[in-house]
Design an enzyme around this catalytic site. Structure first.
Site, PDB file in Angstrom:
ATOM      1  N   HIS A  99       8.265   0.111 -10.777  1.00 46.18           N
ATOM      2  CA  HIS A  99       8.019   1.324 -11.562  1.00 46.18           C
ATOM      3  C   HIS A  99       9.051   1.324 -12.685  1.00 46.18           C
ATOM      4  O   HIS A  99      10.172   0.842 -12.497  1.00 46.18           O
ATOM      5  CB  HIS A  99       8.271   2.596 -10.764  1.00 46.18           C
ATOM      6  CG  HIS A  99       7.482   2.750  -9.492  1.00 46.18           C
ATOM      7  ND1 HIS A  99       7.848   2.157  -8.307  1.00 46.18           N
ATOM      8  CD2 HIS A  99       6.377   3.482  -9.229  1.00 46.18           C
ATOM      9  CE1 HIS A  99       6.969   2.506  -7.365  1.00 46.18           C
ATOM     10  NE2 HIS A  99       6.084   3.300  -7.899  1.00 46.18           N
ATOM     11  N   ASP A 102      12.414   2.437 -11.569  1.00 48.83           N
ATOM     12  CA  ASP A 102      13.168   1.588 -10.629  1.00 48.83           C
ATOM     13  C   ASP A 102      14.183   0.742 -11.376  1.00 48.83           C
ATOM     14  O   ASP A 102      15.257   0.437 -10.864  1.00 48.83           O
ATOM     15  CB  ASP A 102      12.255   0.570  -9.902  1.00 48.83           C
ATOM     16  CG  ASP A 102      11.125   1.200  -9.137  1.00 48.83           C
ATOM     17  OD1 ASP A 102      11.263   2.354  -8.721  1.00 48.83           O
ATOM     18  OD2 ASP A 102      10.096   0.508  -8.954  1.00 48.83           O
ATOM     19  N   GLU A 230      -4.502   2.876  -7.197  1.00 49.14           N
ATOM     20  CA  GLU A 230      -4.085   2.715  -5.799  1.00 49.14           C
ATOM     21  C   GLU A 230      -4.421   3.994  -5.031  1.00 49.14           C
ATOM     22  O   GLU A 230      -3.749   5.018  -5.203  1.00 49.14           O
ATOM     23  CB  GLU A 230      -2.577   2.425  -5.746  1.00 49.14           C
ATOM     24  CG  GLU A 230      -2.077   2.160  -4.347  1.00 49.14           C
ATOM     25  CD  GLU A 230      -0.602   1.772  -4.321  1.00 49.14           C
ATOM     26  OE1 GLU A 230      -0.136   1.037  -5.225  1.00 49.14           O
ATOM     27  OE2 GLU A 230       0.079   2.206  -3.376  1.00 49.14           O
ATOM     28  N   GLU A 266      -3.693  -0.349  -0.151  1.00 48.11           N
ATOM     29  CA  GLU A 266      -2.477  -0.446   0.664  1.00 48.11           C
ATOM     30  C   GLU A 266      -2.805  -0.132   2.120  1.00 48.11           C
ATOM     31  O   GLU A 266      -3.488   0.859   2.420  1.00 48.11           O
ATOM     32  CB  GLU A 266      -1.431   0.534   0.120  1.00 48.11           C
ATOM     33  CG  GLU A 266      -0.163   0.565   0.960  1.00 48.11           C
ATOM     34  CD  GLU A 266       1.006   1.220   0.233  1.00 48.11           C
ATOM     35  OE1 GLU A 266       1.081   1.140  -1.018  1.00 48.11           O
ATOM     36  OE2 GLU A 266       1.847   1.809   0.925  1.00 48.11           O
ATOM     37  N   ASP A 294      -1.342  -3.890  -1.534  1.00 47.47           N
ATOM     38  CA  ASP A 294       0.019  -3.530  -1.157  1.00 47.47           C
ATOM     39  C   ASP A 294       0.112  -3.743   0.343  1.00 47.47           C
ATOM     40  O   ASP A 294      -0.527  -3.033   1.138  1.00 47.47           O
ATOM     41  CB  ASP A 294       0.339  -2.075  -1.529  1.00 47.47           C
ATOM     42  CG  ASP A 294       0.980  -1.961  -2.907  1.00 47.47           C
ATOM     43  OD1 ASP A 294       1.017  -2.977  -3.627  1.00 47.47           O
ATOM     44  OD2 ASP A 294       1.450  -0.864  -3.263  1.00 47.47           O
ATOM     45  N   ASP A 305       3.600   8.042   5.679  1.00 50.42           N
ATOM     46  CA  ASP A 305       3.593   6.686   5.151  1.00 50.42           C
ATOM     47  C   ASP A 305       4.910   6.004   5.532  1.00 50.42           C
ATOM     48  O   ASP A 305       5.931   6.245   4.888  1.00 50.42           O
ATOM     49  CB  ASP A 305       3.478   6.850   3.616  1.00 50.42           C
ATOM     50  CG  ASP A 305       3.046   5.604   2.906  1.00 50.42           C
ATOM     51  OD1 ASP A 305       2.585   4.679   3.570  1.00 50.42           O
ATOM     52  OD2 ASP A 305       3.156   5.586   1.667  1.00 50.42           O
ATOM     53  N   ASP A 307       5.493   2.681   5.664  1.00 52.11           N
ATOM     54  CA  ASP A 307       5.734   1.474   4.850  1.00 52.11           C
ATOM     55  C   ASP A 307       6.503   0.388   5.599  1.00 52.11           C
ATOM     56  O   ASP A 307       7.469  -0.186   5.074  1.00 52.11           O
ATOM     57  CB  ASP A 307       6.502   1.836   3.563  1.00 52.11           C
ATOM     58  CG  ASP A 307       5.630   2.485   2.507  1.00 52.11           C
ATOM     59  OD1 ASP A 307       4.395   2.425   2.628  1.00 52.11           O
ATOM     60  OD2 ASP A 307       6.194   3.061   1.557  1.00 52.11           O
ATOM     61  N   ASP A 337       4.808  -3.722  -0.394  1.00 52.81           N
ATOM     62  CA  ASP A 337       5.226  -2.326  -0.596  1.00 52.81           C
ATOM     63  C   ASP A 337       5.716  -1.851   0.774  1.00 52.81           C
ATOM     64  O   ASP A 337       5.049  -1.069   1.459  1.00 52.81           O
ATOM     65  CB  ASP A 337       4.055  -1.491  -1.121  1.00 52.81           C
ATOM     66  CG  ASP A 337       4.520  -0.105  -1.559  1.00 52.81           C
ATOM     67  OD1 ASP A 337       5.696   0.215  -1.318  1.00 52.81           O
ATOM     68  OD2 ASP A 337       3.702   0.642  -2.131  1.00 52.81           O
TER      69      ASP A 337
END
Ligand code: XUL
Ligand code: CO
Length: 437
Positions: A99, A102, A230, A266, A294, A305, A307, A337
């Site tokens: 991003h 980031d 997404e 994802e 993802d 989430d 992840d 991700d």
């Protein structure tokens, strides 16, 4: 600067290796189903989890030991770029994703923020050139800052919408500068908390207009990345507009945008929507909308989430079946991700986690190729639907049947006989294949 000096290059040592810092299954040059593993599995490292993430959660501050965190501001941003390229090199991974927020800190003004970005983008560009690493996709973070409290492209405030447009414009320019293969839109705050205060029609029209502006601007500057949306059903908003693959495709078709977008799916978003990952991939595939993945996994006992790094071989196998049947992902890839758990705070955990994910996908690829080669599922499915290849079934498929002909057939056709779906037998056979590769 050497950020992971105690760790060398990760090599393929095969199934018999006991070295946790080696690949047991991922062998980049090994040929599976006519292509190298590296070509099938275009792995990517996610900047936000691996370079920027700290292990903070709503109950406690960060735990992650990251040597670059001793810096701050732009020095920290530069150290992260160095750490990323060393990490990619040691893992042998060829892609990354980020991003805008980031990679460089926000300044006091949008102008200063953009100058910060320019400095870091220059540095990233040099490192990409020197290493041959590519940008799988970039995106704009239009959900973290408090200005996006009510959304960005679906904000109730036109000033916020305009800011989002400016941020998106810069982000597309960065994608072009770095030769991004895809560009992702994840609508972090594009949804609602309650319909009581929401003009859903206006919000969705506005969102579609923002996507249209992005398509136009990309064309204007000659940025030819594949645009991806997404889907995610909830979190952070209670209802996210891009709920799942089917909802997102309907949205794109409704606004005449389907030709310009594909989907970035994802795994954990799929399970939050009440679907398996392979379901989401299948839906996208059916509509020619599969773009990129993802890769992660959720915890089915938790409703948010998480992840986690993907280690479920059943899921990676069925994911790879879908990918092989799709003829690959084209310009898409498999982006981790995923974040190490808060308790896995040492720098080497970043290596263990990526190795676990890459080996799980490599093993899934091998199992999927074998499953397809042995035609285990294909043969069963063909048999299961064989009544549609002749007689009344063929008339149905070809569109010749009417309710009159169906009635005539049904009146004469007695008794109807069904056959078992054999789900348990199929699962047992898949287990055997996964264990064998
Ligand atoms: C959030 C998520 C994002 C997108 C990019 O759940 O998956 O990180 O991948 O914005
Ligand atoms: Co994601």
């Amino acid at each position: 600067m050497d950020w992971f000096s105690h760790i060398g290059s990760i090599k393929h040592e095969g199934r018999s290796s006991a070295n946790p810092l080696a690949y047991k299954h991922y062998d980049p040059k090994a040929i599976i189903a006519g292509q190298t593993m590296e070509e099938h599995l275009r792995f990517s490292v996610a900047y936000w989890h691996t370079l920027t993430g700290t292990g903070a959660d709503p109950f406690g501050e960060g735990t992650a030991m990251r040597p670059w965190e001793r810096y701050s501001g732009m020095d920290l941003a530069k150290a992260r770029v160095e750490a990323l390229f060393e990490f990619l090199d040691k893992l042998g991974v060829r892609y990354f994703c980020f991003h805008d927020r980031d990679i460089a800190p926000e300044g006091e003004t949008l102008q200063e923020t953009n100058r910060n970005l320019d400095t870091i983008v220059d540095m990233i560009k040099q490192s990409m050139k020197a290493s041959g690493v590519k940008l799988l996709w970039n995106t704009a973070n239009m959900f973290h800052h408090p200005r996006f409290v009510h959304g960005a492209g679906t904000a109730c405030n036109a000033d916020v919408y305009a800011y989002a447009g400016a941020q998106l414009k810069k982000s597309l320019e960065i994608g072009k500068e770095l030769g991004a293969e895809n560009y992702v839109f994840w609508g972090g705050r594009e949804g609602y908390e309650t319909l009581l205060n929401t003009n859903m029609q206006l919000e969705m029209d506005n969102l579609a207009n923002l996507y249209r502006m992005a398509v136009d601007y990309a064309q204007e500057i000659g940025f030819d990345a594949q645009f991806l949306i997404e889907p995610k059903p909830k979190e952070p908003t209670k209802h996210q507009y891009d709920f799942d693959a089917a909802t997102t495709i309907a949205f794109l078709q409704q606004y005449g945008l389907a030709g310009h977008f594909k989907l970035n799916l994802e795994a954990n978003h799929a399970t939050l929507a009440g679907h398996t990952f392979e379901h989401e991939i299948r839906v996208a595939r059916m509509y020619g909308m599969l773009g990129s993945l993802d890769a992660n996994q959720g915890d089915l006992l938790l409703g948010w989430d998480t992840d986690e790094f993907p280690t479920d071989l059943y899921s990676t196998t069925l994911t790879m079946v879908e990918l092989l049947k799709n003829g690959g992902l084209g310009r898409g890839g498999i982006n981790f991700d995923a974040k190490v758990r808060r308790g896995s705070f040492e720098p080497e955990d970043l290596f263990y986690a990526h190795i676990a994910g890459m080996d799980s996908f490599a093993r899934g690829l091998k199992a999927a190729a074998k499953l397809i080669e042995e035609r285990l599922l294909d043969e069963f499915i063909e048999r299961r639907y064989r009544s549609f290849t002749e007689g009344i079934g063929q008339q149905i498929v070809s569109g010749q049947a009417t309710l009159h002909t169906l009635e005539q057939y049904a009146l004469e056709n007695r008794p109807i006989r069904n056959e078992s779906g054999r789900q348990e037998a199929l699962k047992a056979a898949i287990n055997e294949i996964i264990f064998s590769v």
